[in-house]
Enzyme design. Structure first.
Site, PDB file in Angstrom:
ATOM      1  N   GLU A  31      -3.651  -2.870  19.630  1.00 23.43           N
ATOM      2  CA  GLU A  31      -3.336  -3.396  18.299  1.00 23.43           C
ATOM      3  C   GLU A  31      -2.115  -4.309  18.383  1.00 23.43           C
ATOM      4  O   GLU A  31      -0.972  -3.842  18.390  1.00 23.43           O
ATOM      5  CB  GLU A  31      -3.015  -2.237  17.347  1.00 23.43           C
ATOM      6  N   LYS A  63      -3.501   5.589   6.782  1.00 23.56           N
ATOM      7  CA  LYS A  63      -2.039   5.466   6.709  1.00 23.56           C
ATOM      8  C   LYS A  63      -1.516   6.317   5.549  1.00 23.56           C
ATOM      9  O   LYS A  63      -2.093   7.380   5.266  1.00 23.56           O
ATOM     10  CB  LYS A  63      -1.618   4.008   6.574  1.00 23.56           C
ATOM     11  N   GLY A  93      -2.155  -5.510   9.558  1.00 22.33           N
ATOM     12  CA  GLY A  93      -1.886  -5.627   8.124  1.00 22.33           C
ATOM     13  C   GLY A  93      -1.418  -7.007   7.713  1.00 22.33           C
ATOM     14  O   GLY A  93      -0.932  -7.192   6.598  1.00 22.33           O
ATOM     15  N   HIS A 101       0.939   4.729  17.392  1.00 21.11           N
ATOM     16  CA  HIS A 101       0.774   3.605  16.465  1.00 21.11           C
ATOM     17  C   HIS A 101       2.087   2.845  16.357  1.00 21.11           C
ATOM     18  O   HIS A 101       3.166   3.448  16.332  1.00 21.11           O
ATOM     19  CB  HIS A 101       0.310   4.117  15.093  1.00 21.11           C
ATOM     20  N   SER A 106      -6.189  -6.237  11.409  1.00 22.30           N
ATOM     21  CA  SER A 106      -6.891  -7.073  10.430  1.00 22.30           C
ATOM     22  C   SER A 106      -8.368  -7.250  10.759  1.00 22.30           C
ATOM     23  O   SER A 106      -8.954  -8.314  10.514  1.00 22.30           O
ATOM     24  CB  SER A 106      -6.205  -8.436  10.285  1.00 22.30           C
ATOM     25  N   GLU A 110       3.530   1.504  13.956  1.00 19.83           N
ATOM     26  CA  GLU A 110       4.378   1.832  12.806  1.00 19.83           C
ATOM     27  C   GLU A 110       5.199   3.080  13.103  1.00 19.83           C
ATOM     28  O   GLU A 110       6.343   3.196  12.677  1.00 19.83           O
ATOM     29  CB  GLU A 110       3.496   2.018  11.558  1.00 19.83           C
ATOM     30  N   ASN A 118      -7.995   4.262   9.636  1.00 18.56           N
ATOM     31  CA  ASN A 118      -6.614   4.801   9.595  1.00 18.56           C
ATOM     32  C   ASN A 118      -6.110   4.574   8.173  1.00 18.56           C
ATOM     33  O   ASN A 118      -5.778   3.469   7.794  1.00 18.56           O
ATOM     34  CB  ASN A 118      -5.756   4.051  10.624  1.00 18.56           C
TER      35      ASN A 118
HETATM   36  C1  PEP Z   1      -3.793  -0.214  11.793  1.00 14.09           C
HETATM   37  O1  PEP Z   1      -2.804   0.047  11.184  1.00 14.09           O
HETATM   38  O2  PEP Z   1      -4.212   0.500  12.735  1.00 14.09           O
HETATM   39  C2  PEP Z   1      -4.547  -1.406  11.425  1.00 14.09           C
HETATM   40  C3  PEP Z   1      -5.381  -1.921  12.301  1.00 14.09           C
HETATM   41  O3  PEP Z   1      -4.295  -1.960  10.226  1.00 14.09           O
HETATM   42  P1  PEP Z   1      -5.055  -3.203   9.554  1.00 14.09           P
HETATM   43  O4  PEP Z   1      -6.520  -3.084   9.893  1.00 14.09           O
HETATM   44  O5  PEP Z   1      -4.787  -3.154   8.124  1.00 14.09           O
HETATM   45  O6  PEP Z   1      -4.480  -4.425  10.210  1.00 14.09           O
END
Ligand code: PEP
Length: 706
Positions: free
Chosen positions: A621, A464, A627, A549, A667, A551, A462
């Protein structure tokens, strides 16, 4: 070596058990004899008269019972560790006492085996050294002792033994010792017992005579005695044994008339008729409650022409006291107190002699009654020596103690065997159940494994809001090339901003890397300035879209309702949906993660049909891990993914749940991917930051190869 140890321990234990049982038993059945022996020890320690007789008697019964019980416990291997320690303690004490006897000779006979076996002090000490060594061997390896009775039933044998030996002791005290080991047993002719055979070795004595002359004292023997010199005045003599010769069983029996000084031993022991002897070592402490019976027997004796004498070592005062209290009129003569204590263990006790032979003995508690004495003695059974009752006594002991003990052991063995059979049956049952369960879980495991193999393993990137168009094309090209060079064994997807889609689609090998958008509109088409519809996404060549997601939910206010619309439109336009769910940190801390995730799924995707569900990929998630560098532990992630699979199963059935790919995101990186992907419910990852570098992304993809 172990066999030898076991042999040695069991040999020592048998030796100890037999010795303790025998010595404990012979003392227990003669509690007064043991009490007298304790008195001897007290005297040797200058404590005579300081310990009341009743304490000596209780000590006698207690010590003998402990010794006997200890022997039985050793024999049956009861409480092996504790008993072996107690045995060593007991033997240390006994060895110390007999060492003292050997060195100081304060007592002639240690009394270890009562009157049954007499050992010299040095022999007793030697015996105790052997037993002490044996007890140390047993204490060193107590568990080598073979058990005869199970732990559960040991207490029965222990209490039964204590009760038996105490009862045997008390009965012997009340009546007379069950077995008579002394030289004054029934059937013994006292005169014969005193005889020394002609060829017997005589005891050699050394006589010393002490004389004085002009204030000077000198010792002489028979050879240098100054027979001719009358100026030496004899003052004393002493006698020592140089060599012990034959000693007859009875060597200390005499009857004296104190008033006349006449020795009546011969006259009484050679009487042609019956003679009653009332024996009381000391009338002062004699039991006087039965004087009525004694007087009756005296009258009976007079009437039938039998002699009746009292024998005692009492003082004149003691004799007078007895006469006053009981009205005794019979003659009372003097015999040594220790001898009388040996003759009968009762004070007073009655002895019936016929021509010097002991015909009968009675404790003061069992004196013949008027009903029994209803004819001359020669016509009565008590006037004749009873048949030897040794075997009937042994039989009684077997019947009262040994047989019940053997029955107990047999019952215990049968019980232990049935327990063992039950346990074995139970064990076999459990084993069978375990095998069935194992078989079932094996089958389940195989099924899950098959399903898991069937489930798609996916690593999705992803991007982003990162990368310009050129950077994006370069990154996509690099990923594509890397995967071309080293084929992945999972599905790989990259989800890019809208503006990259068409260009990136051109550089990707569709067979190796799938393409997806990060969002799509909740409207089909029309006047929605700035929005990109699912159809438009599909038209770029993309096959996937990320929806839900955190975000988007957080910054763009996407509600469950909006997401529901988006999911419907994406599926309707042939896109596969990577649907995200996850809780915030506060929600996890409040332990609400399950209910949050469930609500998100119920709000946007659980309305779908089973057919539509086939194009749904879930991604858990946790918001607190996205992040932030904080990853959920593999166990936390597994736990949540298992939960998600279970609610999918509740909704769509186990089969569909088993086929649904569920990813973890937050992460995830090259370092933790292995661990996360090793969990049975984690089917891959949704990767943010780590998907922006081709090498990092490739390393995560390669985690599936390990
Ligand atoms: C995400 O935004 O889907 C994600 C998993 O981000 P990160 O791996 O950076 O935590």
């Amino acid at each position: 070596m172990n066999k030898f140890k076991s042999f040695l321990v069991n040999l020592c234990r048998t030796l100890l058990a037999i010795t303790f049982i025998f010595s404990g038993f012979v003392k227990s059945i003669d509690p007064l004899g043991t009490q007298y022996k304790i008195g001897d020890y007290l005297e040797a320690l200058n404590l005579a008269g300081k310990v009341p007789e009743w304490i000596q008697l209780i000590t006698s019964i207690g010590l003998s019972a402990i010794e006997f019980t200890l022997g039985v416990l050793i024999l049956l291997a009861i409480q092996r560790r504790l008993v072996s320690k107690l045995t060593v303690f007991f033997m240390v004490c006994m060895t110390a006492v007999t060492l003292w006897l050997t060195i100081g000779n304060p007592i002639q006979d240690c009394g270890c085996f009562g009157d049954a076996i007499r050992l010299s002090n040095s022999m007793t000490f030697g015996k105790n050294v052997v037993l002490l060594t044996a007890s140390i061997v047993v204490m060193k390896w107590p568990l080598y002792q073979v058990r005869f009775i199970s732990k559960t039933n040991q207490w029965i044998a222990t209490y039964f033994t204590i009760v038996f030996i105490v009862v045997a002791s008390v009965l012997s005290l009340y009546h007379l010792p069950i077995f008579d080991f002394r030289p004054y047993f029934i059937g013994q002719n006292i005169k014969k017992g005193m005889e020394i055979p002609k060829d017997a070795k005589p005891t050699v004595y050394k006589n010393t005579f002490i004389c004085v002359k002009d204030g000077v004292q000198k010792e002489f023997d028979e050879k240098n005695f100054p027979y001719d010199d009358s100026t030496w005045v004899f003052i004393d003599s002493k006698q020592e044994i140089v060599e012990q010769g034959y000693e007859p069983p009875i060597h200390d029996f005499s009857i004296t008339n104190e008033e006349t000084g006449e020795d009546l031993t011969e006259a009484i022991l050679t009487k042609k008729n019956y003679t009653f002897l009332l024996i009381s070592p000391f009338f002062e402490v004699a039991e006087d409650g039965n004087f009525g019976e004694i007087d009756y027997i005296y009258e009976y004796a007079k009437e039938h022409g039998y002699d009746f004498y009292g024998l005692s070592a009492s003082t004149d005062y003691g004799v007078k006291h007895w006469r006053d209290v009981t009205g005794a009129e019979y003659p009372i003569y003097t015999t040594d107190g220790t001898t009388l204590k040996t003759v009968i263990r009762s004070n007073p006790g009655l002895l019936l002699l016929y021509q010097g032979t002991i015909i009968n003995k009675w404790s003061h508690n069992d004196l013949p009654t008027a009903e029994e004495l209803n004819a001359p003695l020669n016509l009565l059974s008590i006037g004749h020596e009873p048949e030897d009752s040794t075997w009937s006594k042994i039989f009684a002991i077997v019947l009262c103690y040994i047989l019940p003990l053997i029955l107990l052991i047999v019952a215990d063995r049968i019980w232990a065997w049935t327990q063992w059979v039950k346990k074995r049956e139970q064990w076999l049952k459990e084993k069978e159940q375990w095998l069935v369960k194992k078989e079932q879980s094996n089958k389940l495991y195989q099924l899950l494994k098959r399903k898991r193999q069937m489930r798609k393993k996916i690593v999705a990137g992803n991007w982003k809001m990162n990368e310009t168009l050129q950077e994006g094309i370069a990154l996509a090209t690099e990923i594509n090339d890397a995967l071309k060079a080293d084929k992945p064994n999972c599905d790989v997807v990259i989800c890019t901003p809208f503006i990259h889609l068409a260009s990136v689609a051109n550089v990707l090998d569709k067979e190796l890397v799938g393409l997806g958008a990060e969002n799509c509109a909740d409207k089909e088409k029309g006047a929605y300035t700035g929005e990109v519809s699912a159809a438009m996404v599909k038209s770029t060549g993309a096959e996937y879209v990320i929806l839900g997601h955190s975000e988007r939910r957080q910054y763009y206010g996407e509600t469950a309702e909006i997401l529901k619309e988006k999911v419907q439109l994406a599926l309707a336009n042939g896109l596969k949906v990577i649907f995200c769910c996850g809780e915030s940190l506060e929600e996890r801390e409040a332990n609400k993660q399950n209910e949050v995730v469930k609500a998100e799924l119920e709000g946007s995707v659980f309305n779908l049909s089973a057919e539509e569900w086939k194009n749904i990929i879930l991604a858990y998630e946790p918001i607190w891990a996205i992040g932030t560098g904080k990853t959920a532990t593999s166990d936390q992630a597994e736990e949540m993914l298992a939960y998600i699979r279970s609610i999918v199963a509740d909704k769509f059935g186990k089969e569909i749940a088993a086929e649904t790919s569920i990813l973890y995101g937050g992460s995830c990186n090259a370092k933790n991917a292995d661990e996360l992907f090793s969990k049975p419910n984690i089917d891959g990852g949704l990767i943010g930051g780590a998907s922006l570098k081709a090498a990092d992304f490739k390393a995560i993809i390669d985690a599936w190869k390990k």
